[in-house]
Write a protein that holds these residues in place. Structure first.
Motif, PDB file in Angstrom:
ATOM      1  N   ALA A  32      40.257  38.654  31.352  1.00 51.38           N
ATOM      2  CA  ALA A  32      39.839  39.122  32.670  1.00 51.38           C
ATOM      3  C   ALA A  32      41.062  39.229  33.568  1.00 51.38           C
ATOM      4  CB  ALA A  32      38.836  38.140  33.281  1.00 51.38           C
ATOM      5  N   ALA A  33      40.912  39.967  34.651  1.00 53.13           N
ATOM      6  CA  ALA A  33      42.014  40.115  35.604  1.00 53.13           C
ATOM      7  C   ALA A  33      42.380  38.768  36.222  1.00 53.13           C
ATOM      8  CB  ALA A  33      41.619  41.111  36.690  1.00 53.13           C
ATOM      9  N   THR A  34      41.383  37.917  36.453  1.00 55.48           N
ATOM     10  CA  THR A  34      41.656  36.598  37.018  1.00 55.48           C
ATOM     11  C   THR A  34      42.711  35.871  36.188  1.00 55.48           C
ATOM     12  OG1 THR A  34      39.417  36.392  37.882  1.00 55.48           O
ATOM     13  CG2 THR A  34      40.614  34.336  37.511  1.00 55.48           C
ATOM     14  N   ASP A  63      48.383  44.163  41.689  1.00 55.17           N
ATOM     15  CA  ASP A  63      47.106  43.990  40.999  1.00 55.17           C
ATOM     16  C   ASP A  63      46.349  45.310  41.105  1.00 55.17           C
ATOM     17  OD1 ASP A  63      44.496  43.411  40.299  1.00 55.17           O
ATOM     18  OD2 ASP A  63      44.425  41.489  41.361  1.00 55.17           O
ATOM     19  N   THR A  76      43.616  46.104  39.378  1.00 57.99           N
ATOM     20  CA  THR A  76      42.290  45.934  38.772  1.00 57.99           C
ATOM     21  C   THR A  76      41.276  46.927  39.346  1.00 57.99           C
ATOM     22  OG1 THR A  76      42.790  43.638  38.418  1.00 57.99           O
ATOM     23  CG2 THR A  76      40.475  44.217  38.390  1.00 57.99           C
ATOM     24  N   HIS A  77      41.328  47.178  40.640  1.00 57.67           N
ATOM     25  CA  HIS A  77      40.443  48.167  41.260  1.00 57.67           C
ATOM     26  C   HIS A  77      41.128  49.521  41.435  1.00 57.67           C
ATOM     27  CE1 HIS A  77      37.232  45.470  43.438  1.00 57.67           C
ATOM     28  NE2 HIS A  77      37.123  45.454  42.123  1.00 57.67           N
ATOM     29  N   TYR A  84      41.595  39.832  47.374  1.00 57.26           N
ATOM     30  CA  TYR A  84      40.827  39.172  46.323  1.00 57.26           C
ATOM     31  C   TYR A  84      41.545  39.441  45.010  1.00 57.26           C
ATOM     32  CZ  TYR A  84      37.273  37.266  43.366  1.00 57.26           C
ATOM     33  OH  TYR A  84      36.623  36.472  42.442  1.00 57.26           O
ATOM     34  N   HIS A  85      41.814  38.378  44.257  1.00 53.79           N
ATOM     35  CA  HIS A  85      42.492  38.554  42.970  1.00 53.79           C
ATOM     36  C   HIS A  85      41.814  37.743  41.873  1.00 53.79           C
ATOM     37  CE1 HIS A  85      45.718  40.810  44.860  1.00 53.79           C
ATOM     38  NE2 HIS A  85      45.808  39.877  45.781  1.00 53.79           N
ATOM     39  N   GLY A  86      40.597  37.246  42.140  1.00 57.10           N
ATOM     40  CA  GLY A  86      39.902  36.461  41.130  1.00 57.10           C
ATOM     41  C   GLY A  86      39.580  35.079  41.664  1.00 57.10           C
ATOM     42  N   ASP A 111      31.057  46.474  40.300  1.00 57.47           N
ATOM     43  CA  ASP A 111      32.271  46.209  41.075  1.00 57.47           C
ATOM     44  C   ASP A 111      33.498  46.796  40.370  1.00 57.47           C
ATOM     45  OD1 ASP A 111      33.597  45.361  43.320  1.00 57.47           O
ATOM     46  OD2 ASP A 111      34.051  43.393  42.509  1.00 57.47           O
ATOM     47  N   ASN A 143      38.974  45.043  48.671  1.00 51.34           N
ATOM     48  CA  ASN A 143      37.904  44.088  48.396  1.00 51.34           C
ATOM     49  C   ASN A 143      37.128  43.642  49.627  1.00 51.34           C
ATOM     50  OD1 ASN A 143      37.388  42.982  45.546  1.00 51.34           O
ATOM     51  ND2 ASN A 143      39.547  43.480  45.531  1.00 51.34           N
ATOM     52  N   GLU A 165      47.208  43.968  45.934  1.00 49.90           N
ATOM     53  CA  GLU A 165      46.791  45.305  45.537  1.00 49.90           C
ATOM     54  C   GLU A 165      47.659  46.280  46.335  1.00 49.90           C
ATOM     55  OE1 GLU A 165      42.297  45.926  44.957  1.00 49.90           O
ATOM     56  OE2 GLU A 165      42.430  44.549  46.643  1.00 49.90           O
ATOM     57  N   LYS A 208      38.850  44.707  34.260  1.00 53.15           N
ATOM     58  CA  LYS A 208      37.618  45.473  34.526  1.00 53.15           C
ATOM     59  C   LYS A 208      37.493  46.733  33.664  1.00 53.15           C
ATOM     60  CE  LYS A 208      36.603  43.377  38.934  1.00 53.15           C
ATOM     61  NZ  LYS A 208      36.035  43.499  40.250  1.00 53.15           N
TER      62      LYS A 208
END
Ligand code: PMP
Length: 453
Positions: free
Chosen positions: A137-139, A256, A258-259, A165-167, A83, A227, A222, A283
């Motif tokens: 972690a991003a969460t 965010d 993260t992705h 989705y953010h965690g 992921d 997500n 994001e 991540k």
């Protein structure tokens, strides 16, 4: 085929055949799963893993570069890349070397190392925010951003966009059901919906209506939603308006990444010239070694600053964790950003993302299907609709869960590990032309078998 969706009976028939083949070819995974059930709920280290895929769990032996190898000896070109957390590919030599060296010298001191200065500086250079803090972690990076924003603004509410989705933390685990909010899962406080607002992506009128009460501490989003809803791109001008509306409402803004960090150094914030108060990442930033981070402006950071040390006159924001920002994570992030996530590596993954998008779109066009292909730098994928969805409701309507589930097991049986449901396949910096061609060939075979090619 009815409209954009293949015949459900044909999908079910192929799914049954592919599931049987998947299980029959993986006896060792089955054995380990049975053993796991005696000691772990669902037989896996995180019970939800069992439900994130429809097929039985796959146990992994090892991975290298762009390839995963399971305990039954099957190899997969990996487009899920855990992921997005293994965007660096598996076992990049500079990270292996840096992490091994650091573990031998001590995994954690609860005292800073020089690497943390390099990593914070490099994140600042990439994302354009001067000051950084670290988590695991991003969460937890998102959790801390919310606490800082609450402390700064004196407001309690947080706003997200539908499909986010953010965690896994309480504030974000609520979703829109029609026009009201409900807890997304069990085990959350009964009043969890009271401090969160969720509005449709790309809907500026609803956004302003929610912000105008001046009760919202921070908007977290994001830059493009990647997500639960596949991919939702912002309308032209959306981010400029988001910035203006949040400023007018005295609300802070956090992106965010993260992705979306996989699109290039500095993610979409840099590519699109965004001007947030916070950026969060996690991540792949440390090559899959646990590390979350958040950057902030000087104004925001002021709430954390204590130049003279302990200061009982100033409220202490609730941040921290014993292993956060540990030296192993820092060594991994330094090696990853200095030697693996280079401009050349991003360019390589983008070239492959285009190759993947061209290949998928070729299959779709040849079959005359009313489907759309995403082009998201190293990532691609197909929406089962003639135009890309603009919000979560549209995305959910065209999702076709049975077809997605068939796709994943069908591809797995042909040596391709696809993204989790809804997310698009992503080419890591270690991916190859052969990996991409294997994905496109397996997808083409499936379309042929669905009787729509
Ligand atoms: N933010 C975004 C945008 C994500 O996609 C994810 C994970 N899918 C997270 C935060 C949470 O990351 P983690 O589970 O590593 O804390």
């Amino acid at each position: 085929m009815s409209g954009a969706h293949p015949d459900p009976a044909r999908v079910a028939e192929l799914k049954a055949r592919e599931d049987a083949a998947f299980v029959a070819a993986r006896p060792r995974s089955q054995e380990l799963w049975a053993a796991g059930q005696g000691v772990m709920p669902n037989g896996v280290p995180m019970s939800w893993l069992r439900t994130s895929y429809d097929h039985p769990p796959l146990f992994i032996e090892s991975a290298e570069g762009s390839r995963l190898r399971d305990v039954d000896g099957h190899e997969y070109a990996d487009f899920n890349i855990a992921d997005m957390s293994m965007f660096t590919g598996y076992g990049p030599a500079p990270v292996v070397e840096a992490v091994s060296r650091q573990v031998a010298r001590g995994s954690q001191y609860l005292l800073p190392t020089e690497d943390s200065i390099w990593v914070a500086g490099e994140l600042g250079r990439r994302y354009g925010l001067p000051l950084w803090q670290f988590t695991l972690a991003a969460t937890s990076a998102n959790t801390e951003v919310i606490r800082i924003a609450r402390s700064l603004t004196g407001r309690e509410k947080v706003l997200f966009f539908d499909g986010k989705y953010h965690g896994h933390f309480d504030d974000v685990l609520v979703e829109l059901e029609g026009d009201h909010l409900v807890p997304e899962e069990a085990g959350l406080p009964h009043d969890v919906t009271e401090r969160t607002l969720v509005v449709p992506f790309n809907d500026l009128a609803s956004l302003w209506q929610a912000l105008a009460s001046r009760e919202v501490a921070v908007v977290i989003t994001e830059p493009a939603l990647t997500n639960n809803v596949g991919l939702l791109m912002p309308d032209a001008g959306f981010h400029d308006s988001l910035r203006e509306l949040t400023r007018n409402a005295g609300t802070l803004l956090a992106y965010d990444e993260t992705h979306t960090q996989v699109v290039g150094p500095g993610g979409l914030a840099r590519m699109w010239g965004l001007a947030p108060d916070f950026v969060t990442v996690g991540k792949s930033i440390a090559a899959g070694i646990p590390l979350g981070a958040y950057g902030m402006t000087e104004e925001v950071a002021a709430v954390l600053q204590r130049p003279g040390g302990r200061d009982d006159t100033k409220p202490q924001v609730a941040v921290g964790g014993t292993l956060f920002g540990n030296p192993v994570s820092m060594a991994a992030a330094r090696a990853a950003m200095s030697e693996v996530l280079t401009d050349g590596a991003y360019a390589h993954s983008q070239r492959l993302g285009t190759r993947l998008a061209d290949g998928l779109s070729g299959v779709v066009t040849e079959a005359g299907l009313p489907w759309t292909t995403h082009r998201f730098w190293p990532r691609s994928g197909v929406s089962f609709s003639p135009a890309p969805p603009r919000n979560a409701v549209e995305a959910t309507t065209v999702l076709d869960v049975p077809l997605r589930r068939l796709m994943r097991v069908y591809l797995a049986n042909r040596g391709v590990w696809d993204a989790i449901i809804g997310a698009g396949p992503t080419c890591s910096v270690a991916a190859t032309d052969e990996d991409v061609d294997a994905y496109v060939a397996a997808f083409g075979e499936l379309v042929g078998e669905l009787g729509v090619g």
